[in-house]
Write an enzyme that holds these catalytic residues in place. Structure first.
Site, PDB file in Angstrom:
ATOM      1  NE  ARG A  14      83.562 -37.647  81.922  1.00 40.22           N
ATOM      2  CZ  ARG A  14      82.517 -36.877  82.220  1.00 40.22           C
ATOM      3  NH1 ARG A  14      81.696 -37.220  83.188  1.00 40.22           N
ATOM      4  NH2 ARG A  14      82.301 -35.751  81.561  1.00 40.22           N
ATOM      5  CG  HIS A  70      85.259 -31.312  80.825  1.00 43.67           C
ATOM      6  ND1 HIS A  70      85.079 -32.161  79.747  1.00 43.67           N
ATOM      7  CD2 HIS A  70      84.058 -31.308  81.494  1.00 43.67           C
ATOM      8  CE1 HIS A  70      83.852 -32.638  79.775  1.00 43.67           C
ATOM      9  NE2 HIS A  70      83.215 -32.136  80.805  1.00 43.67           N
ATOM     10  CD  GLN A 101      80.918 -28.369  80.054  1.00 45.26           C
ATOM     11  OE1 GLN A 101      80.578 -29.526  80.243  1.00 45.26           O
ATOM     12  NE2 GLN A 101      80.035 -27.428  79.785  1.00 45.26           N
ATOM     13  CG  ASP A 114      82.703 -27.840  87.936  1.00 49.37           C
ATOM     14  OD1 ASP A 114      81.614 -28.446  88.065  1.00 49.37           O
ATOM     15  OD2 ASP A 114      83.755 -28.414  87.582  1.00 49.37           O
ATOM     16  CB  CYS A 133      80.443 -27.871  83.187  1.00 49.57           C
ATOM     17  SG  CYS A 133      81.008 -28.527  84.771  1.00 49.57           S
ATOM     18  NE  ARG A 139      80.122 -31.146  76.582  1.00 46.18           N
ATOM     19  CZ  ARG A 139      80.382 -32.010  77.568  1.00 46.18           C
ATOM     20  NH1 ARG A 139      79.872 -31.821  78.754  1.00 46.18           N
ATOM     21  NH2 ARG A 139      81.183 -33.045  77.371  1.00 46.18           N
TER      22      ARG A 139
HETATM   23  N1   CP Z   1      79.423 -31.490  82.093  1.00 45.49           N
HETATM   24  C1   CP Z   1      79.646 -32.788  81.930  1.00 45.49           C
HETATM   25  O1   CP Z   1      80.670 -33.219  81.424  1.00 45.49           O
HETATM   26  O2   CP Z   1      78.632 -33.589  82.374  1.00 45.49           O
HETATM   27  P1   CP Z   1      78.663 -35.159  82.538  1.00 45.49           P
HETATM   28  O3   CP Z   1      79.555 -35.478  83.711  1.00 45.49           O
HETATM   29  O4   CP Z   1      77.233 -35.540  82.808  1.00 45.49           O
HETATM   30  O5   CP Z   1      79.182 -35.795  81.288  1.00 45.49           O
HETATM   31  N1  NVA Z   2      84.919 -30.797  87.749  1.00 50.12           N
HETATM   32  C1  NVA Z   2      83.877 -31.798  87.600  1.00 50.12           C
HETATM   33  C2  NVA Z   2      83.254 -31.689  86.252  1.00 50.12           C
HETATM   34  C3  NVA Z   2      82.112 -32.641  86.003  1.00 50.12           C
HETATM   35  C4  NVA Z   2      81.578 -32.568  84.597  1.00 50.12           C
HETATM   36  C5  NVA Z   2      84.492 -33.162  87.809  1.00 50.12           C
HETATM   37  O1  NVA Z   2      85.613 -33.398  87.336  1.00 50.12           O
HETATM   38  O2  NVA Z   2      83.860 -33.998  88.451  1.00 50.12           O
END
Ligand code: CP
Ligand code: NVA
Length: 288
Positions: free
Chosen positions: A97, A124, A127, A207, A247, A275
């Site tokens: 990430r 993502h 997701q 989101d 998400c 997930r």
């Molecule tokens: N939706 C998602 O990726 O959640 P987290 O940020 O908790 O991993």
């Molecule tokens: N768009 C959000 C998604 C979190 C899972 C972010 O990138 O923070």
């Protein structure tokens, strides 16, 4: 497929294979990835992604190590390419990430092991695979009207990628300045009017208005997105049996009201659960 960086190189049959595997592996423990180790490299916080990948790996008989840049020499300037080469000599897969999508691209370029995007500023994909699986569970088809309301962010762009693969009808309503920077095709419609986007929608998705890394823009963004809240009034013109997706994490009172996210149309916790199931299939497919 060796890596999962975005859905752009994935074909319908690759994704259908993942869903078949998901059905096979769901709720089961196995030794399929016995003695295999997964690196969870996380530059940003996570609840769902990190826990579901860790537990998924253990359910498949393997193990995982959670690392943030703080514990690693990468924070002192070691290159991503050297890091990728080193990790490849110890482990069997990497979930990353990252702030910059280029980091994940570099990891996949230099790693000799599969690299999975656990979210970048651009995409993502894990997701959206779980989300597609969830819609199929609920509706048995993807031939539905999807409406994305809010920011044209990483999650939105992965929906655009998915909609090209499955030819989904996807309406995207964002403020002009926050339209997704991603090529759109035939069945995708961009608008600045949330009401237009949700009309006759089967699935409504939103989101956060402030993704990780954008905290400095908070004030500006809260102002820009004010009219893009998913609330009972907006959803009046959606289909009566519509489903609401997010998400998570959610910011109640901003992009969505509690009435909607806790309401009977909401499937957000099924998405979160899936997930785990879908990612087990991704791990199996890329690492076995
Ligand atoms: N939706 C998602 O990726 O959640 P987290 O940020 O908790 O991993
Ligand atoms: N768009 C959000 C998604 C979190 C899972 C972010 O990138 O923070």
């Amino acid at each position: 497929m060796k890596h999962l960086i975005s859905l752009k190189k994935w074909k319908k049959k690759d994704i259908e294979k993942i869903f078949e595997l998901t059905n096979k592996l769901k709720g089961k423990k196995s030794e399929d990835l016995f003695e295999k180790n997964l690196i969870l490299y996380f530059e940003k916080p996570s609840t769902r992604t990190v826990v579901s990948f860790y537990i998924g790996m253990v359910q498949l008989g393997g193990d995982a190590i959670y690392l943030t840049p703080r514990e690693m020499q990468i924070s002192r300037g070691e290159s991503v390419s050297d890091t990728a080469k080193i990790l490849s000599r110890y482990a069997d897969g990497i979930v990353a990430r990252v702030f910059k999508h280029n980091t994940i691209k570099d990891l996949s370029k230099y790693a000799k092991i599969p690299v999975i995007n656990g979210l970048s500023d651009m995409y993502h994909p894990c997701q959206i695979l779980a989300d597609l699986y969830t819609v199929l569970q609920k509706r048995k088809t993807l031939d539905l009207n999807f409406a994305w309301i809010g920011d044209g962010n990483n999650v939105c762009k992965s929906w655009i990628n998915a909609s090209k693969i499955f030819k989904l009808k996807l309406n995207i309503a964002t403020p002009k300045k926050y339209q997704p920077i991603e090529k759109v095709s035939g069945k995708i419609k961009l608008t600045n009017d949330p009401k237009e986007a949700v009309k006759d929608a089967d699935i409504i998705i939103t989101d956060t208005w402030i993704s990780m890394g954008e905290e400095k823009e908070k004030k500006k963004r809260l102002q820009a997105f004010k009219k893009f809240q998913v609330n009972p009034k907006l959803l009046k013109s959606a289909k009566s049996n519509h489903l609401f997706m997010h998400c998570l994490p959610a910011h109640r009172g901003h992009e969505v009201t509690s009435k909607i996210i806790d309401g009977k149309h909401s499937i957000v916790f099924d998405q979160a659960e899936n997930r785990l199931h879908v990612q087990k299939a991704i791990l199996y497919q890329l690492m076995k």
